[in-house]
Motif scaffolding. Structure first.
Motif, PDB file in Angstrom:
ATOM      1  N   GLN A   1       0.862  -1.176   0.000  1.00  0.00           N
ATOM      2  CA  GLN A   1       0.000   0.000   0.000  1.00  0.00           C
ATOM      3  C   GLN A   1       0.902   1.230   0.000  1.00  0.00           C
ATOM      4  OE1 GLN A   1      -2.158  -0.661   3.626  1.00  0.00           O
ATOM      5  NE2 GLN A   1      -3.245  -2.429   2.802  1.00  0.00           N
ATOM      6  N   LEU A   2       0.375   2.351  -0.467  1.00  0.00           N
ATOM      7  CA  LEU A   2       1.153   3.580  -0.550  1.00  0.00           C
ATOM      8  C   LEU A   2       0.500   4.682   0.268  1.00  0.00           C
ATOM      9  CD1 LEU A   2       3.438   5.304  -1.808  1.00  0.00           C
ATOM     10  CD2 LEU A   2       1.923   5.671  -3.790  1.00  0.00           C
ATOM     11  N   ALA A   3       1.295   5.292   1.147  1.00  0.00           N
ATOM     12  CA  ALA A   3       0.847   6.435   1.943  1.00  0.00           C
ATOM     13  C   ALA A   3       1.738   7.628   1.625  1.00  0.00           C
ATOM     14  CB  ALA A   3       0.921   6.115   3.434  1.00  0.00           C
ATOM     15  N   VAL A   4       1.119   8.769   1.340  1.00  0.00           N
ATOM     16  CA  VAL A   4       1.867   9.992   1.045  1.00  0.00           C
ATOM     17  C   VAL A   4       1.289  11.157   1.838  1.00  0.00           C
ATOM     18  CG1 VAL A   4       2.561   9.230  -1.259  1.00  0.00           C
ATOM     19  CG2 VAL A   4       0.480  10.586  -1.002  1.00  0.00           C
ATOM     20  N   LEU A   5       2.170  12.061   2.226  1.00  0.00           N
ATOM     21  CA  LEU A   5       1.706  13.263   2.914  1.00  0.00           C
ATOM     22  C   LEU A   5       0.983  14.171   1.928  1.00  0.00           C
ATOM     23  CD1 LEU A   5       1.588  14.981   5.471  1.00  0.00           C
ATOM     24  CD2 LEU A   5       3.856  15.886   4.870  1.00  0.00           C
ATOM     25  N   ILE A   6       1.557  14.333   0.719  1.00  0.00           N
ATOM     26  CA  ILE A   6       0.981  15.213  -0.304  1.00  0.00           C
ATOM     27  C   ILE A   6       0.864  14.465  -1.625  1.00  0.00           C
ATOM     28  CG2 ILE A   6       1.307  17.324  -1.675  1.00  0.00           C
ATOM     29  CD1 ILE A   6       0.803  17.955   1.241  1.00  0.00           C
ATOM     30  N   ASP A   7      -0.303  14.553  -2.257  1.00  0.00           N
ATOM     31  CA  ASP A   7      -0.476  14.069  -3.632  1.00  0.00           C
ATOM     32  C   ASP A   7      -0.725  15.305  -4.485  1.00  0.00           C
ATOM     33  OD1 ASP A   7      -1.122  12.973  -6.074  1.00  0.00           O
ATOM     34  OD2 ASP A   7      -2.723  11.692  -5.314  1.00  0.00           O
ATOM     35  N   ARG A   8       0.222  15.622  -5.360  1.00  0.00           N
ATOM     36  CA  ARG A   8       0.110  16.836  -6.173  1.00  0.00           C
ATOM     37  C   ARG A   8      -0.313  16.576  -7.609  1.00  0.00           C
ATOM     38  NH1 ARG A   8       5.538  19.652  -8.098  1.00  0.00           N
ATOM     39  NH2 ARG A   8       3.958  20.457  -9.487  1.00  0.00           N
ATOM     40  N   GLY A   9      -0.555  15.307  -7.964  1.00  0.00           N
ATOM     41  CA  GLY A   9      -1.018  15.007  -9.312  1.00  0.00           C
ATOM     42  C   GLY A   9       0.111  14.933 -10.327  1.00  0.00           C
ATOM     43  N   HIS A  10      -0.255  14.966 -11.603  1.00  0.00           N
ATOM     44  CA  HIS A  10       0.678  14.927 -12.734  1.00  0.00           C
ATOM     45  C   HIS A  10       1.405  13.596 -12.873  1.00  0.00           C
ATOM     46  CE1 HIS A  10      -0.011  19.187 -13.314  1.00  0.00           C
ATOM     47  NE2 HIS A  10       0.245  19.373 -12.042  1.00  0.00           N
ATOM     48  N   ARG A  11       0.705  12.494 -12.646  1.00  0.00           N
ATOM     49  CA  ARG A  11       1.322  11.176 -12.735  1.00  0.00           C
ATOM     50  C   ARG A  11       1.780  10.861 -14.148  1.00  0.00           C
ATOM     51  NH1 ARG A  11       0.382  11.761  -8.580  1.00  0.00           N
ATOM     52  NH2 ARG A  11      -1.348  10.625  -7.756  1.00  0.00           N
ATOM     53  N   GLU A  12       2.949  10.260 -14.250  1.00  0.00           N
ATOM     54  CA  GLU A  12       3.469   9.748 -15.520  1.00  0.00           C
ATOM     55  C   GLU A  12       3.354   8.228 -15.571  1.00  0.00           C
ATOM     56  OE1 GLU A  12       7.461  11.262 -15.818  1.00  0.00           O
ATOM     57  OE2 GLU A  12       6.771  13.332 -15.948  1.00  0.00           O
TER      58      GLU A  12
END
Length: 181
Positions: free
Chosen positions: A129-140
Protein backbone atom coordinates in the motif's frame (compact mmCIF):
# COMPACT_ATOMS: atom_id res chain seq x y z
CA UNK A 1 7.49 33.52 -3.62
CA UNK A 2 6.35 30.54 -1.59
CA UNK A 3 3.10 29.80 0.17
CA UNK A 4 2.67 27.45 3.12
CA UNK A 5 -0.07 24.90 2.43
CA UNK A 6 0.43 22.82 5.60
CA UNK A 7 1.82 23.97 8.93
CA UNK A 8 2.99 21.78 11.83
CA UNK A 9 -0.52 21.26 13.22
CA UNK A 10 -1.96 20.36 9.82
CA UNK A 11 0.86 17.85 9.22
CA UNK A 12 0.21 16.29 12.63
CA UNK A 13 -3.53 16.01 11.93
CA UNK A 14 -2.89 14.45 8.52
CA UNK A 15 -0.48 11.88 9.97
CA UNK A 16 -2.88 10.97 12.77
CA UNK A 17 -5.65 10.44 10.22
CA UNK A 18 -3.39 8.32 8.00
CA UNK A 19 -2.38 6.19 11.03
CA UNK A 20 -6.06 5.50 11.79
CA UNK A 21 -6.75 4.70 8.13
CA UNK A 22 -3.83 2.24 7.98
CA UNK A 23 -5.10 0.44 11.07
CA UNK A 24 -8.68 0.36 9.77
CA UNK A 25 -7.82 -0.82 6.24
CA UNK A 26 -5.55 -3.59 7.57
CA UNK A 27 -7.86 -4.56 10.45
CA UNK A 28 -5.07 -3.86 12.92
CA UNK A 29 -1.33 -3.99 12.36
CA UNK A 30 -0.64 -7.71 12.44
CA UNK A 31 1.80 -8.71 9.69
CA UNK A 32 2.28 -5.04 8.67
CA UNK A 33 5.51 -3.10 8.17
CA UNK A 34 5.99 0.58 7.38
CA UNK A 35 8.75 1.30 4.85
CA UNK A 36 9.82 4.90 4.31
CA UNK A 37 11.46 6.08 1.11
CA UNK A 38 14.70 7.93 1.87
CA UNK A 39 14.90 10.68 3.03
CA UNK A 40 11.73 12.30 4.32
CA UNK A 41 9.55 9.21 3.89
CA UNK A 42 11.53 7.54 6.67
CA UNK A 43 10.72 10.31 9.13
CA UNK A 44 7.06 10.22 8.17
CA UNK A 45 7.07 6.42 8.66
CA UNK A 46 8.60 6.81 12.13
CA UNK A 47 5.98 9.39 13.09
CA UNK A 48 3.21 7.11 11.80
CA UNK A 49 4.68 4.21 13.80
CA UNK A 50 4.56 6.31 17.00
CA UNK A 51 0.91 7.18 16.40
CA UNK A 52 -0.01 3.59 15.53
CA UNK A 53 1.68 2.32 18.70
CA UNK A 54 -0.31 4.81 20.82
CA UNK A 55 -3.55 3.69 19.19
CA UNK A 56 -2.93 -0.07 19.03
CA UNK A 57 -0.75 -0.47 22.12
CA UNK A 58 1.91 -2.38 20.19
CA UNK A 59 4.82 -1.40 17.98
CA UNK A 60 4.85 -1.71 14.22
CA UNK A 61 8.13 -2.39 12.43
CA UNK A 62 9.65 0.45 10.43
CA UNK A 63 12.12 -0.02 7.59
CA UNK A 64 13.68 2.23 5.01
CA UNK A 65 14.35 1.86 1.32
CA UNK A 66 16.98 3.65 -0.76
CA UNK A 67 15.93 3.98 -4.40
CA UNK A 68 19.20 5.43 -5.70
CA UNK A 69 20.15 2.44 -7.84
CA UNK A 70 16.57 1.92 -9.05
CA UNK A 71 16.02 5.39 -10.50
CA UNK A 72 15.18 5.53 -14.19
CA UNK A 73 17.16 8.74 -14.71
CA UNK A 74 20.60 7.37 -13.77
CA UNK A 75 21.59 7.09 -17.44
CA UNK A 76 20.97 10.81 -17.92
CA UNK A 77 23.31 11.80 -15.09
CA UNK A 78 26.84 12.90 -15.88
CA UNK A 79 29.90 10.98 -14.71
CA UNK A 80 30.61 13.73 -12.16
CA UNK A 81 27.11 13.31 -10.77
CA UNK A 82 27.59 9.83 -9.26
CA UNK A 83 24.63 8.65 -7.17
CA UNK A 84 25.12 8.57 -3.41
CA UNK A 85 23.99 5.21 -2.07
CA UNK A 86 22.53 5.37 1.43
CA UNK A 87 21.41 1.77 1.80
CA UNK A 88 18.17 -0.02 2.49
CA UNK A 89 17.43 -1.12 6.04
CA UNK A 90 14.59 -3.58 6.56
CA UNK A 91 15.22 -5.77 9.62
CA UNK A 92 12.94 -8.68 8.85
CA UNK A 93 11.67 -10.36 5.72
CA UNK A 94 8.87 -8.58 3.89
CA UNK A 95 7.73 -11.83 2.24
CA UNK A 96 4.00 -12.38 2.85
CA UNK A 97 3.72 -9.13 4.85
CA UNK A 98 1.55 -6.10 4.24
CA UNK A 99 4.01 -3.35 3.36
CA UNK A 100 2.92 0.25 3.64
CA UNK A 101 5.33 2.29 1.52
CA UNK A 102 5.62 5.90 2.67
CA UNK A 103 6.78 9.08 0.91
CA UNK A 104 6.42 12.80 1.42
CA UNK A 105 5.23 14.13 -1.96
CA UNK A 106 3.76 12.05 -4.80
CA UNK A 107 4.24 13.66 -8.20
CA UNK A 108 5.08 11.67 -11.35
CA UNK A 109 5.15 8.27 -9.62
CA UNK A 110 8.72 7.51 -10.70
CA UNK A 111 10.10 7.55 -7.14
CA UNK A 112 7.41 5.10 -6.04
CA UNK A 113 8.09 2.85 -9.04
CA UNK A 114 11.78 2.74 -8.08
CA UNK A 115 10.84 1.97 -4.47
CA UNK A 116 8.57 -0.88 -5.60
CA UNK A 117 11.47 -2.38 -7.56
CA UNK A 118 13.75 -2.06 -4.52
CA UNK A 119 11.11 -3.70 -2.26
CA UNK A 120 10.60 -6.64 -4.61
CA UNK A 121 14.36 -7.27 -4.51
CA UNK A 122 13.95 -7.82 -0.73
CA UNK A 123 11.07 -10.27 -0.89
CA UNK A 124 7.54 -10.85 -2.09
CA UNK A 125 5.05 -8.95 0.06
CA UNK A 126 1.46 -10.15 0.34
CA UNK A 127 0.33 -6.59 -0.37
CA UNK A 128 1.89 -3.16 -0.89
CA UNK A 129 0.00 0.00 0.00
CA UNK A 130 1.15 3.58 -0.55
CA UNK A 131 0.85 6.43 1.94
CA UNK A 132 1.87 9.99 1.05
CA UNK A 133 1.71 13.26 2.91
CA UNK A 134 0.98 15.21 -0.30
CA UNK A 135 -0.48 14.07 -3.63
CA UNK A 136 0.11 16.84 -6.17
CA UNK A 137 -1.02 15.01 -9.31
CA UNK A 138 0.68 14.93 -12.73
CA UNK A 139 1.32 11.18 -12.73
CA UNK A 140 3.47 9.75 -15.52
CA UNK A 141 2.94 6.17 -14.31
CA UNK A 142 -0.25 4.36 -13.21
CA UNK A 143 0.41 4.74 -9.47
CA UNK A 144 -2.26 5.73 -6.97
CA UNK A 145 -1.84 6.27 -3.21
CA UNK A 146 -3.99 4.37 -0.72
CA UNK A 147 -3.55 6.95 2.03
CA UNK A 148 -3.23 10.71 1.40
CA UNK A 149 -2.57 13.49 3.88
CA UNK A 150 -3.66 16.21 1.46
CA UNK A 151 -4.42 16.49 -2.26
CA UNK A 152 -2.83 19.63 -3.65
CA UNK A 153 -3.75 20.47 -7.26
CA UNK A 154 -0.69 22.06 -8.86
CA UNK A 155 0.64 23.17 -12.19
CA UNK A 156 3.86 21.73 -13.60
CA UNK A 157 5.43 25.16 -13.12
CA UNK A 158 5.09 24.78 -9.35
CA UNK A 159 7.22 22.94 -6.81
CA UNK A 160 5.82 21.35 -3.66
CA UNK A 161 8.33 20.89 -0.86
CA UNK A 162 7.71 19.03 2.39
CA UNK A 163 9.96 20.16 5.20
CA UNK A 164 10.32 18.07 8.35
CA UNK A 165 11.96 18.96 11.67
CA UNK A 166 14.23 15.93 11.53
CA UNK A 167 15.87 17.22 8.32
CA UNK A 168 14.86 20.86 7.86
CA UNK A 169 14.29 22.02 11.48
CA UNK A 170 10.68 22.99 10.63
CA UNK A 171 7.45 21.16 9.84
CA UNK A 172 5.69 22.67 6.85
CA UNK A 173 4.70 22.02 3.26
CA UNK A 174 5.21 24.88 0.83
CA UNK A 175 4.31 25.50 -2.78
CA UNK A 176 6.24 27.87 -5.01
CA UNK A 177 6.92 28.66 -8.66
CA UNK A 178 9.89 26.90 -10.25
CA UNK A 179 12.84 29.20 -10.63
CA UNK A 180 14.16 29.74 -14.15
CA UNK A 181 17.76 28.86 -14.80
Amino acid sequence: MSKAILDEQAINRALTRIAHEIIERNKGIENCILVGIKTRGIHIAQRLAERIEKIEGQAIEVGEVDITLYRDDLTTKTKDDEPEIKGTAIKSSITNKKVILIDDVLYTGRTVRAALDALIDHGRPAHIQLAVLIDRGHRELPIRPDFIGKNVPTSKSEVVEAKLKEVDEIDEVIIQQKTSI
